[in-house]
Design an enzyme around this catalytic site. Sequence first.
Site, PDB file in Angstrom:
ATOM      1  N   ASN A  10       0.761  -1.205   0.175  1.00  0.00           N
ATOM      2  CA  ASN A  10      -0.105  -0.065   0.151  1.00  0.00           C
ATOM      3  C   ASN A  10       0.952   1.319   0.081  1.00  0.00           C
ATOM      4  O   ASN A  10       1.955   1.410   0.470  1.00  0.00           O
ATOM      5  CB  ASN A  10      -0.982   0.094   1.285  1.00  0.00           C
ATOM      6  N   GLY A  40       1.735  -6.754   4.107  1.00  0.00           N
ATOM      7  CA  GLY A  40       2.788  -7.783   3.216  1.00  0.00           C
ATOM      8  C   GLY A  40       4.171  -7.048   2.738  1.00  0.00           C
ATOM      9  O   GLY A  40       5.135  -7.805   3.409  1.00  0.00           O
ATOM     10  N   ASN A 179      -3.123 -10.287  17.517  1.00  0.00           N
ATOM     11  CA  ASN A 179      -2.901  -9.355  18.563  1.00  0.00           C
ATOM     12  C   ASN A 179      -4.381  -9.714  19.376  1.00  0.00           C
ATOM     13  O   ASN A 179      -4.996 -10.631  19.326  1.00  0.00           O
ATOM     14  CB  ASN A 179      -3.003  -7.818  18.212  1.00  0.00           C
ATOM     15  N   ASP A 244       3.740  -5.479  12.250  1.00  0.00           N
ATOM     16  CA  ASP A 244       4.372  -5.994  11.187  1.00  0.00           C
ATOM     17  C   ASP A 244       5.906  -6.047  11.224  1.00  0.00           C
ATOM     18  O   ASP A 244       6.417  -7.315  10.856  1.00  0.00           O
ATOM     19  CB  ASP A 244       4.052  -5.258   9.988  1.00  0.00           C
ATOM     20  N   SER A 274      10.852   0.207  16.335  1.00  0.00           N
ATOM     21  CA  SER A 274      10.005   0.696  15.284  1.00  0.00           C
ATOM     22  C   SER A 274       8.798   1.802  15.623  1.00  0.00           C
ATOM     23  O   SER A 274       8.736   2.748  15.137  1.00  0.00           O
ATOM     24  CB  SER A 274       9.095  -0.293  14.462  1.00  0.00           C
TER      25      SER A 274
END
Length: 308
Positions: A10, A40, A179, A244, A274
Amino acid sequence: MAVFVIGSMNIDMFFDVDHFVRAKETLLPDRCEVLPGGKGLNQACACSKAGAKTFMAGKIGSDRKILLDALNQARVDARFVQIDENDMSGRAIIQRDPSGENCILLVPGLNHALECEDFENVLEKIGENDIVLLQNEISNLCVLAKLLKEKGAFVVFNPAPVTDSIPKDLSFVSILVVNEVEIEQLLSKTGDPKKLCEEWLGSYPDSSIVLTLSNHGSMFANRNQMLFMPSFPVNAIDTTGAGDTYIGYFCALLDQGSEIESALQFASAAAALSVTRAGAATSIPERKEVEALIEKSDILCQRANQMV
Protein backbone atom coordinates in the site's frame (compact mmCIF):
# COMPACT_ATOMS: atom_id res chain seq x y z
CA MET A 1 15.73 -21.51 3.24
CA ALA A 2 13.69 -18.38 2.55
CA VAL A 3 10.55 -16.48 3.52
CA PHE A 4 7.92 -15.97 0.81
CA VAL A 5 5.54 -13.14 1.65
CA ILE A 6 2.30 -13.24 -0.34
CA GLY A 7 0.46 -10.11 0.58
CA SER A 8 -0.48 -6.48 0.31
CA MET A 9 1.48 -3.42 -0.73
CA ASN A 10 0.00 0.00 0.00
CA ILE A 11 0.85 3.64 -0.35
CA ASP A 12 0.33 5.02 3.15
CA MET A 13 -0.95 8.58 3.54
CA PHE A 14 -0.26 9.81 7.08
CA PHE A 15 -2.05 12.69 8.78
CA ASP A 16 -0.87 13.93 12.18
CA VAL A 17 -3.92 15.20 14.08
CA ASP A 18 -4.71 16.56 17.52
CA HIS A 19 -7.47 13.92 17.80
CA PHE A 20 -9.15 11.41 15.49
CA VAL A 21 -11.74 13.05 13.29
CA ARG A 22 -15.31 12.74 14.54
CA ALA A 23 -18.62 12.49 12.68
CA LYS A 24 -19.54 15.76 10.92
CA GLU A 25 -16.13 17.25 11.77
CA THR A 26 -13.62 18.73 9.31
CA LEU A 27 -10.09 18.63 10.69
CA LEU A 28 -6.87 20.21 9.42
CA PRO A 29 -3.88 17.91 10.07
CA ASP A 30 -0.70 19.32 11.58
CA ARG A 31 1.42 17.37 9.12
CA CYS A 32 1.03 15.04 6.13
CA GLU A 33 3.38 12.55 4.47
CA VAL A 34 3.24 9.71 1.96
CA LEU A 35 5.21 6.52 2.70
CA PRO A 36 5.34 2.87 1.54
CA GLY A 37 3.35 0.33 3.54
CA GLY A 38 0.85 -2.51 3.49
CA LYS A 39 1.11 -5.48 5.81
CA GLY A 40 2.74 -7.66 3.17
CA LEU A 41 5.40 -5.13 2.21
CA ASN A 42 6.08 -4.17 5.83
CA GLN A 43 6.54 -7.76 6.92
CA ALA A 44 8.72 -8.56 3.92
CA CYS A 45 10.97 -5.59 4.64
CA ALA A 46 11.25 -6.64 8.29
CA CYS A 47 12.11 -10.22 7.31
CA SER A 48 14.84 -9.03 4.99
CA LYS A 49 16.29 -6.49 7.42
CA ALA A 50 16.47 -9.28 10.00
CA GLY A 51 18.69 -11.20 7.59
CA ALA A 52 16.35 -13.69 5.90
CA LYS A 53 16.31 -14.29 2.16
CA THR A 54 12.91 -12.77 1.40
CA PHE A 55 10.61 -12.81 -1.62
CA MET A 56 7.59 -10.52 -2.04
CA ALA A 57 4.57 -11.54 -4.13
CA GLY A 58 1.60 -9.33 -4.94
CA LYS A 59 0.25 -6.71 -7.34
CA ILE A 60 0.87 -2.97 -7.65
CA GLY A 61 -0.11 -0.28 -10.14
CA SER A 62 1.30 2.58 -12.17
CA ASP A 63 2.09 4.34 -8.88
CA ARG A 64 4.62 1.61 -8.12
CA LYS A 65 7.87 3.52 -7.68
CA ILE A 66 7.61 4.26 -3.96
CA LEU A 67 6.77 0.59 -3.26
CA LEU A 68 9.50 -0.93 -5.43
CA ASP A 69 12.02 1.50 -3.97
CA ALA A 70 11.09 0.38 -0.45
CA LEU A 71 11.50 -3.30 -1.35
CA ASN A 72 14.82 -2.65 -3.06
CA GLN A 73 16.16 -0.61 -0.14
CA ALA A 74 15.23 -3.42 2.26
CA ARG A 75 16.90 -5.98 -0.07
CA VAL A 76 13.66 -7.86 -0.74
CA ASP A 77 13.52 -9.93 -3.94
CA ALA A 78 10.57 -8.50 -5.92
CA ARG A 79 10.55 -10.94 -8.84
CA PHE A 80 7.01 -12.09 -7.95
CA VAL A 81 5.60 -8.54 -7.78
CA GLN A 82 3.29 -7.94 -10.73
CA ILE A 83 2.59 -4.49 -12.18
CA ASP A 84 -0.72 -3.40 -13.70
CA GLU A 85 -0.33 -0.05 -15.45
CA ASN A 86 -4.11 0.39 -15.72
CA ASP A 87 -4.97 0.37 -12.03
CA MET A 88 -3.70 1.72 -8.72
CA SER A 89 -1.93 0.15 -5.79
CA GLY A 90 -3.61 -0.18 -2.43
CA ARG A 91 -3.96 2.91 -0.26
CA ALA A 92 -4.10 3.46 3.49
CA ILE A 93 -5.31 6.73 4.99
CA ILE A 94 -3.82 6.89 8.49
CA GLN A 95 -4.54 9.37 11.29
CA ARG A 96 -1.96 9.63 14.08
CA ASP A 97 -2.67 11.33 17.39
CA PRO A 98 -0.09 12.86 19.80
CA SER A 99 0.12 9.64 21.85
CA GLY A 100 1.27 7.66 18.80
CA GLU A 101 -1.98 5.75 18.35
CA ASN A 102 -3.53 5.50 14.90
CA CYS A 103 -6.72 4.72 13.01
CA ILE A 104 -6.69 3.50 9.42
CA LEU A 105 -8.97 3.59 6.39
CA LEU A 106 -7.90 0.95 3.84
CA VAL A 107 -8.50 1.02 0.06
CA PRO A 108 -7.51 -2.42 -1.37
CA GLY A 109 -6.68 -1.45 -4.96
CA LEU A 110 -4.73 -4.17 -6.76
CA ASN A 111 -4.29 -6.15 -3.54
CA HIS A 112 -7.76 -7.48 -4.33
CA ALA A 113 -6.85 -8.51 -7.88
CA LEU A 114 -4.87 -11.66 -7.01
CA GLU A 115 -6.14 -14.88 -8.61
CA CYS A 116 -5.41 -18.62 -8.39
CA GLU A 117 -2.92 -18.48 -11.26
CA ASP A 118 -0.94 -15.76 -9.46
CA PHE A 119 -0.62 -17.96 -6.38
CA GLU A 120 0.38 -21.05 -8.37
CA ASN A 121 3.23 -19.16 -10.03
CA VAL A 122 4.72 -18.42 -6.61
CA LEU A 123 3.97 -21.73 -4.91
CA GLU A 124 5.85 -23.77 -7.49
CA LYS A 125 9.05 -22.01 -6.37
CA ILE A 126 8.55 -22.62 -2.64
CA GLY A 127 10.69 -25.37 -1.10
CA GLU A 128 9.85 -27.67 1.81
CA ASN A 129 12.10 -25.72 4.21
CA ASP A 130 10.74 -22.31 3.28
CA ILE A 131 8.23 -20.22 5.24
CA VAL A 132 5.13 -18.71 3.64
CA LEU A 133 3.92 -15.56 5.38
CA LEU A 134 0.34 -14.35 4.80
CA GLN A 135 -2.03 -11.63 6.00
CA ASN A 136 -5.68 -10.88 5.19
CA GLU A 137 -5.32 -7.89 2.90
CA ILE A 138 -5.46 -9.76 -0.43
CA SER A 139 -8.23 -11.37 -2.49
CA ASN A 140 -9.03 -15.09 -2.78
CA LEU A 141 -7.41 -16.08 0.49
CA CYS A 142 -9.52 -19.25 0.66
CA VAL A 143 -8.12 -20.35 -2.70
CA LEU A 144 -4.58 -19.69 -1.51
CA ALA A 145 -5.20 -21.55 1.76
CA LYS A 146 -6.36 -24.63 -0.16
CA LEU A 147 -3.27 -24.56 -2.38
CA LEU A 148 -0.95 -24.19 0.60
CA LYS A 149 -2.57 -27.07 2.45
CA GLU A 150 -2.24 -29.30 -0.61
CA LYS A 151 1.43 -28.37 -0.88
CA GLY A 152 2.06 -28.94 2.83
CA ALA A 153 3.77 -25.58 3.19
CA PHE A 154 4.86 -24.12 6.53
CA VAL A 155 2.52 -21.14 6.88
CA VAL A 156 2.69 -18.22 9.28
CA PHE A 157 -0.68 -16.45 9.13
CA ASN A 158 -1.50 -12.99 10.44
CA PRO A 159 -5.31 -12.76 9.99
CA ALA A 160 -5.46 -8.99 9.95
CA PRO A 161 -7.90 -7.49 9.47
CA VAL A 162 -10.32 -10.15 10.75
CA THR A 163 -13.14 -10.32 8.17
CA ASP A 164 -15.54 -12.87 6.68
CA SER A 165 -13.00 -13.60 3.94
CA ILE A 166 -10.81 -15.56 6.35
CA PRO A 167 -11.14 -19.33 5.70
CA LYS A 168 -13.35 -21.17 8.17
CA ASP A 169 -10.86 -24.04 8.28
CA LEU A 170 -7.47 -22.77 9.47
CA SER A 171 -5.76 -26.15 9.54
CA PHE A 172 -3.38 -24.90 6.84
CA VAL A 173 -1.80 -22.58 9.46
CA SER A 174 1.45 -23.66 11.13
CA ILE A 175 1.79 -20.56 13.33
CA LEU A 176 -0.99 -18.05 13.93
CA VAL A 177 0.17 -14.52 14.85
CA VAL A 178 -2.53 -12.23 16.29
CA ASN A 179 -3.03 -9.35 18.66
CA GLU A 180 -5.55 -9.25 21.52
CA VAL A 181 -8.37 -7.85 19.42
CA GLU A 182 -7.81 -10.24 16.51
CA ILE A 183 -7.81 -13.42 18.61
CA GLU A 184 -11.07 -12.37 20.30
CA GLN A 185 -12.63 -11.66 16.89
CA LEU A 186 -11.33 -14.92 15.46
CA LEU A 187 -12.60 -17.05 18.34
CA SER A 188 -15.74 -14.94 18.91
CA LYS A 189 -15.00 -14.74 22.64
CA THR A 190 -13.09 -12.70 25.17
CA GLY A 191 -10.94 -13.85 28.04
CA ASP A 192 -7.53 -14.22 29.62
CA PRO A 193 -4.70 -14.39 27.00
CA LYS A 194 -3.60 -17.82 28.23
CA LYS A 195 -7.13 -19.17 27.92
CA LEU A 196 -7.48 -17.74 24.42
CA CYS A 197 -4.24 -19.44 23.36
CA GLU A 198 -5.49 -22.70 24.82
CA GLU A 199 -8.77 -22.25 22.96
CA TRP A 200 -6.92 -21.93 19.65
CA LEU A 201 -4.78 -24.98 20.38
CA GLY A 202 -7.87 -26.94 21.32
CA SER A 203 -9.09 -26.50 17.75
CA TYR A 204 -5.68 -26.77 16.04
CA PRO A 205 -3.40 -28.82 18.33
CA ASP A 206 -0.70 -29.33 15.70
CA SER A 207 -0.18 -25.59 15.27
CA SER A 208 1.35 -22.83 17.40
CA ILE A 209 0.14 -19.35 18.30
CA VAL A 210 1.89 -16.04 18.94
CA LEU A 211 -0.27 -13.51 20.75
CA THR A 212 0.99 -9.93 20.94
CA LEU A 213 -0.18 -7.91 23.95
CA SER A 214 0.66 -4.33 22.92
CA ASN A 215 3.17 -2.74 25.31
CA HIS A 216 2.65 -5.60 27.80
CA GLY A 217 4.66 -8.07 25.72
CA SER A 218 3.78 -11.19 23.76
CA MET A 219 3.14 -14.91 24.19
CA PHE A 220 3.93 -18.11 22.34
CA ALA A 221 2.08 -21.37 22.87
CA ASN A 222 1.97 -24.85 21.39
CA ARG A 223 0.97 -28.24 22.79
CA ASN A 224 4.28 -28.47 24.70
CA GLN A 225 4.92 -25.04 26.18
CA MET A 226 3.66 -21.52 26.82
CA LEU A 227 6.15 -18.63 26.87
CA PHE A 228 5.94 -14.94 27.74
CA MET A 229 8.18 -12.25 26.24
CA PRO A 230 8.10 -8.92 28.11
CA SER A 231 8.16 -5.75 26.03
CA PHE A 232 11.16 -3.43 25.76
CA PRO A 233 10.28 -0.05 27.34
CA VAL A 234 10.53 2.86 24.85
CA ASN A 235 8.90 6.22 24.19
CA ALA A 236 6.43 5.54 21.38
CA ILE A 237 5.69 8.21 18.77
CA ASP A 238 3.96 6.06 16.11
CA THR A 239 2.68 2.50 16.52
CA THR A 240 1.94 2.05 12.79
CA GLY A 241 3.64 -1.10 11.50
CA ALA A 242 4.90 -2.30 14.89
CA GLY A 243 3.03 -5.59 14.59
CA ASP A 244 4.37 -6.09 11.07
CA THR A 245 7.91 -5.47 12.27
CA TYR A 246 7.39 -8.04 15.04
CA ILE A 247 6.05 -10.66 12.62
CA GLY A 248 8.78 -10.12 10.04
CA TYR A 249 11.58 -10.45 12.58
CA PHE A 250 9.93 -13.47 14.18
CA CYS A 251 9.69 -15.28 10.82
CA ALA A 252 13.24 -14.36 9.86
CA LEU A 253 14.68 -15.78 13.09
CA LEU A 254 12.65 -18.98 12.62
CA ASP A 255 13.89 -19.26 9.04
CA GLN A 256 17.46 -18.94 10.33
CA GLY A 257 16.94 -21.84 12.75
CA SER A 258 16.77 -19.83 15.97
CA GLU A 259 15.00 -21.11 19.08
CA ILE A 260 11.53 -19.72 19.76
CA GLU A 261 12.81 -17.76 22.76
CA SER A 262 15.34 -15.94 20.59
CA ALA A 263 12.79 -15.31 17.83
CA LEU A 264 10.40 -13.75 20.37
CA GLN A 265 13.16 -11.60 21.87
CA PHE A 266 14.33 -10.25 18.50
CA ALA A 267 10.74 -9.64 17.37
CA SER A 268 9.92 -7.74 20.56
CA ALA A 269 13.06 -5.61 20.40
CA ALA A 270 12.54 -4.79 16.72
CA ALA A 271 8.92 -3.77 17.33
CA ALA A 272 10.00 -1.57 20.24
CA LEU A 273 12.51 0.28 18.07
CA SER A 274 9.96 0.71 15.29
CA VAL A 275 7.49 2.66 17.44
CA THR A 276 10.16 5.28 18.23
CA ARG A 277 10.04 6.32 14.56
CA ALA A 278 7.36 7.56 12.19
CA GLY A 279 5.94 5.44 9.39
CA ALA A 280 5.49 1.75 8.74
CA ALA A 281 8.10 0.29 6.36
CA THR A 282 10.35 3.28 7.01
CA SER A 283 10.37 2.64 10.77
CA ILE A 284 11.72 -0.93 10.60
CA PRO A 285 15.17 -1.18 12.22
CA GLU A 286 18.19 -2.96 10.82
CA ARG A 287 19.29 -6.12 12.61
CA LYS A 288 22.40 -4.52 14.10
CA GLU A 289 20.18 -1.97 15.87
CA VAL A 290 18.05 -4.76 17.31
CA GLU A 291 21.11 -6.68 18.46
CA ALA A 292 22.41 -3.53 20.19
CA LEU A 293 19.15 -3.05 22.09
CA ILE A 294 19.11 -6.70 23.20
CA GLU A 295 22.76 -6.56 24.26
CA LYS A 296 22.23 -3.61 26.59
CA SER A 297 19.01 -5.02 28.05
CA ASP A 298 18.34 -7.81 30.56
CA ILE A 299 14.84 -8.56 29.20
CA LEU A 300 14.49 -12.27 28.49
CA CYS A 301 11.77 -14.70 27.48
CA GLN A 302 10.01 -16.40 30.41
CA ARG A 303 7.59 -19.18 31.10
CA ALA A 304 4.02 -17.87 30.83
CA ASN A 305 3.33 -18.38 34.55
CA GLN A 306 5.69 -15.41 35.12
CA MET A 307 3.45 -13.00 33.20
CA VAL A 308 2.78 -9.72 34.96
